[in-house]
Structure formats: C-alpha cells, structure tokens
Write a protein that holds these residues in place. Structure first.
Motif, short mmCIF file in Angstrom:
data_model
loop_
_atom_site.label_atom_id
_atom_site.label_comp_id
_atom_site.label_asym_id
_atom_site.label_seq_id
_atom_site.Cartn_x
_atom_site.Cartn_y
_atom_site.Cartn_z
N ARG A 192 -9.61 -1.68 -5.44
CA ARG A 192 -9.08 -0.92 -4.31
C ARG A 192 -9.95 -1.11 -3.07
O ARG A 192 -9.45 -1.26 -1.96
N ARG B 93 -7.53 -5.52 3.92
CA ARG B 93 -6.56 -4.95 4.85
C ARG B 93 -7.16 -4.84 6.25
O ARG B 93 -6.53 -5.21 7.26
N ASN C 143 -8.90 -2.64 0.53
CA ASN C 143 -9.11 -1.97 1.82
C ASN C 143 -9.85 -2.89 2.79
O ASN C 143 -9.48 -2.98 3.98
N SER D 154 -4.55 2.67 5.50
CA SER D 154 -4.93 3.05 4.14
C SER D 154 -6.38 2.68 3.87
O SER D 154 -6.83 1.56 4.14
N GLY D 155 -7.14 3.63 3.33
CA GLY D 155 -8.54 3.43 3.02
C GLY D 155 -9.47 3.81 4.14
O GLY D 155 -10.67 4.01 3.93
N GLY E 97 -8.12 9.51 5.19
CA GLY E 97 -8.09 8.31 4.37
C GLY E 97 -8.57 8.53 2.95
O GLY E 97 -8.94 7.58 2.26
N SER F 48 0.81 -1.21 0.00
CA SER F 48 0.00 0.00 0.00
C SER F 48 0.85 1.27 0.00
O SER F 48 0.32 2.35 -0.21
#
Length: 531
Positions: free
Chosen positions: A223, A230, A227, A460-461, A505, A56
């Motif tokens: 994406r 993740r 996310n 991230s996200g 984010g 990421s």
C-alpha cells in the motif's frame, strides 16, 4: 496660451499612459484566470487517470474522501469570509477617521463663510449700493474692484463647503453599505461554522467505521508503495503540465510585448499629431488676439480724450474709540481680508486679456469678476473623489520571467518537531521521502517560497494535498492537511497561509507531511529549511 497647450498635451499623454497600463493589467489578469481554469481542468483529468489506474476507489480510505474534501471546502470558504470581514472592518475604521476630519473641515468653512457674510452685512457693502451711491465714478470703480475680491473669496468658501458636504454624504453612504455587508458576512460566517462542525462530526463517524481497515492497509508495504507511486505519477504529470503552461505564458508574454510596441507607436504618432494641432491652434489664437488688439487701439485713438482720473479719497485716520462694526464698514474689509492700500485701474493689456477670455466686448477686470458665474463654480465642486471601498481579492500575477526557484534557508512550513526524517525507515515499512512535522490540528501551514499552486485536492494516502510550483524545477508538497485554503492557479508569497494542519488520508495523529522535489527528484528538506 502656449503653456496651456503644453499642459493639455502632457495631460492627454499622461491619461493615455495610465489607461494603457490599466488595460494591460486587466488583460494579464484575464489571461491568468484563463490559464488557471485550463490548469484545473488538466489536473482533474490527470487525477482521474491516476485513480483509475491504481483502482484506489476500492480502498477503505475512499470512504474518507467525501468527508475530508467537504471539511476542506467549508474551511476555505470560512477563511474567505473572515478575510472579507477584516477588510470591511478596516475600511470602516478608515471611513470613521476621515469622517471626523471632514466634520472639522465643514465647521471651519461654515464659520469662515458666516464671518464674511456677517461683516459684509454690517458694512452694508454690495455692488448695487456702490453703483447707486452717487460717488465719483473712479471711487465707484474702486469699490467694485474691492467687492470683486470679496465675492470671489466667498465663492471659494462656498465651493469648499459644498465639496466637504458632498464628501461627508459619500462617506456616510459607504459606511451604511459596509454595515449592511458586515451583517450579511456575520450571518454567513455563523452558518459556515455550524456546517464545519457538522462535517467534522460526520468525519469522526466515518473514521470510526473504517479505522480497522485503515490500520490493516497501513501495515501493508504494498500500500505504501502504491501511495508513493501515485504521488510520483501525479508529480510527473504536473511537471508536464507546468512545462506546457510555461510555454503558453511565454507565448502570451510575446504577444503582449508586440501589442505594447504597437500601441506605443500609435501613441507616439497620435502625440505628434496632437502637438501639430495644438501648434496650429496656438498660432491661430495669437493671430486673432493681434487682430483684436489692433482694432481696439484704432478704436481708442478715434474716441475722445479720457476724463482725468480723480485721486482716490484719503481714508480717515483710525479712531481708537470706533466700534468693531465701524471698523468693518469698508467694503473690502471682510473676514480678515485687507484691500489694497492704493487702487490701480486695470491696464489696457488686462482689459484685452479679459476680452479674450470672455469672447466679445470690452469688459474690465471689475466687470469680469462681478459677472463670474458663481453657480457654475459651485456646480464644479460637486465632483466628489471616489470613497475607498474594502479591498476585494484580486488575481495575483506571476512575476515577469517566472518564479526563481528555491534557496536554502527557507521558512518552516509549520511549527513542530520533526518525527519522520528524510531517508529513515518508516515504522510501517519503506523510507521517508520527506519529513513529518507534528503539530496540533488547525495550526497554520505556510508556503516556504513564492510560487503557484498546481494541485489542491484529496489524494489517497496523503489526504488533502497541496503542491506548489516555485519555478526552475522546484516543487513543494504539503500533505495530511485538515483543509486547503488555496486553489489551483493561485499565486502565493513566502510565508502566506495555504492550509491547516490535520490528519487526513487515514493518519492517526495530526501533522504535516512535507516534501521538496527538484527536477522530479526528492531532496532532503532539512537541508533547505532554516534551523
């Protein structure tokens, strides 16, 4: 003496129990801090593994990481400063109230002491005047007995006045200390506000640079899946670490239980030993008193017959025309104190009691009272109670038995309307696994239940992300936050402020993304939140 021995034993036992409780609390807090530090190390390692596995760091959102983390850190430090300021100001108000009370108390003691000394001066009464008056010895003995009451009452007034003055001094010193700390906090708060404004300005510039890339990434369903994966990997790793921490906590509780039982047994044996020593001491003292009484009785029989006691002088009838100074002429009539109507010489038991207290010699009650070490009594008054200081942040402890999970009817984490609903299609693809509460940036985000923070960092996200473990397999997720006000390991209460609403984010509008997980599975938050 037996009751004194019993009081001493129970006092020692009570102090020991209090010290043991304080020691156990300090031990638990130290263990909590160690577990907190260990949990932070494990979470940092877990996050690095997740970021490395998804690569990421190549995303455009990584340009926002440093800026949004900095805003969160500065805002948390600013919140801590403001809480400390509020505590210091509350303490200053308490000190001001107590200071007024102590000033009134000082005035009262001063007036009472001045009234007593003035009346005694006008009456011309003193032990030396009574001894040199040439009156009948029994009259002198009676006057000295009266003066002993006066001296003892004056000593009590001096002690009370000294305590009040020492308390006022301590209150003034604490108030000055608070004023200095408050000035320091004000300077630090101003500096943090300026730093926060600068960080927000830098964030706006970074956001403008990567806005096009962010929009392109948000339209890619891949994406979004990354996310979600993740976050799922993160929660899976957290659950493993939570289970390990729970086992460590259980082992620590078992050790504390064994240590407590060991200390309790030691205290029990020590108490039995103290009681035995006290009983031996009481028996020895009783035997010594009996021996001294026997010697005194034998000495009294061998002495000459006592001189007949003359009846006390009849006091003159009160004269309505007498002046106030004449009314105060009696040595016992001081500051509203009225002497006994008749004088009773001390009995042999009273003399023996005074002999036992003073150690040696056969002193009467009058001699003991007049020879009392007033300076030592006044010195005892200098022991001042601790002045309360502003409360400082202490490490909250997890309740015994752990947290009890969540129940339906939870408080809402933030005020605002629900836009993204659980299970519904997202505009950019995929489905919502939680809810989005639209609210202005900076609005408070509250914990929905009691628990412990197990994650507080940027992801991230999701931006600045906070995850709370509520026990029994329940986790709550708070994302998109402008700032995180709690750190990993902090224990929080229901409704406690934990973050502030934001749009981190890569989000376009401010709001709070909220999830509830049970045993790792997402559940519909709307079924758990209060309407």
């Amino acid at each position: 003496m037996r009751w004194r021995s019993s009081v001493a034993v129970w006092l020692v036992v009570g102090l020991s129990a209090n010290c043991f409780a304080q020691s156990e609390l300090a031990t638990r807090q130290d263990q909590a801090r160690q577990q907190q530090a260990e949990l932070r190390r494990q979470i940092e390692a877990l996050q690095k593994n997740i970021e490395n596995s998804t690569r990421s760091q190549q995303d455009a959102t990584q340009a926002l990481r440093q800026s949004e983390r900095a805003i969160s850190t500065v805002d948390r430090e600013l919140e801590t400063l403001q809480q400390r300021q509020a505590a210091v100001q509350a303490n200053m108000r308490e000190l001001a109230t107590e200071r007024k009370q102590q000033e009134a108390e000082r005035e009262r003691h001063q007036q009472a002491l001045a009234s007593q000394l003035g009346a005694q001066y006008k009456a011309g009464s003193s032990p030396w005047a009574a001894l040199l008056s040439g009156d009948d010895p029994n009259i002198i003995n009676r006057d000295l007995y009266y003066l002993s009451y006066v001296a003892r009452h004056q000593t009590e007034q001096v002690i009370a006045l000294r305590r009040t003055l020492d308390r006022l001094t301590a209150l003034r010193q604490q108030a000055e200390k608070n004023e200095r700390e408050l000035k320091t906090l004000e300077h630090e708060t101003q500096a943090k506000r300026a730093e926060l404004a600068e960080q927000k300005q830098q964030h706006a510039q970074v956001l403008a640079k990567v806005e096009a890339e962010l929009k392109a990434q948000q339209q890619q369903s891949g994406r979004l899946q990354q996310n979600d994966k993740r976050l799922g990997d993160l929660i899976g790793g957290l659950e493993v670490e939570i289970a390990r921490q729970a086992e460590l906590a259980r082992q620590a509780a078992e050790r504390r239980k064994l240590e407590a039982a060991k200390k309790a047994e030691q205290e029990r044996l020590a108490k039995i030993e103290r009681q035995r020593e006290q009983a031996q001491l009481a028996a020895a003292q009783a035997l010594a008193r009996a021996e001294r009484e026997k010697q005194l009785l034998e000495r009294a029989r061998a002495s000459q017959a006592p001189v007949p006691v003359a009846p006390p002088r009849r006091a003159p009838e009160p004269d309505d025309t007498a002046t106030p100074a004449e009314h105060a002429a009696s040595p016992g009539q001081v500051a509203g104190m009225r002497p006994p109507s008749t004088y009773r010489p001390p009995s042999r038991h009273e003399q023996l009691g005074q002999h036992d207290l003073r150690g040696s010699g056969s002193l009467t009650v009058e001699e003991t009272n007049l020879a009392a070490p007033a300076q030592a009594q006044v010195a005892q008054a200098r022991v001042v109670e601790t002045v309360p200081e502003p409360t400082k942040r202490t490490t909250k402890l997890e309740p015994d038995g752990g947290f009890t999970g969540l129940k339906r009817g939870l408080i809402r984490p933030a005020a605002g309307q629900i836009q993204g609903r659980f299970g519904k299609e997202r505009p950019d693809g995929g489905v919502w696994r939680g809810v989005v509460l639209r609210a202005p940036a900076g609005d408070p985000v509250k914990a929905v239940g009691a628990g412990r923070v197990v994650f507080a960092d940027w992801l991230s996200g999701f931006g600045n992300l906070l995850i709370i473990d509520h026990g029994k397999g329940f986790l709550t997720v708070y994302a998109y936050n402008q700032s995180l006000l709690k750190q990993v390991g902090d224990v929080v209460d229901p409704g406690e402020l934990v973050a502030r609403v934001g749009s981190t984010g890569g989000q376009v509008e401010p709001g709070l993304y909220f999830e509830i997980r049970q045993q790792g599975n997402v559940v519909n938050p709307e079924l758990w939140l209060a309407r």
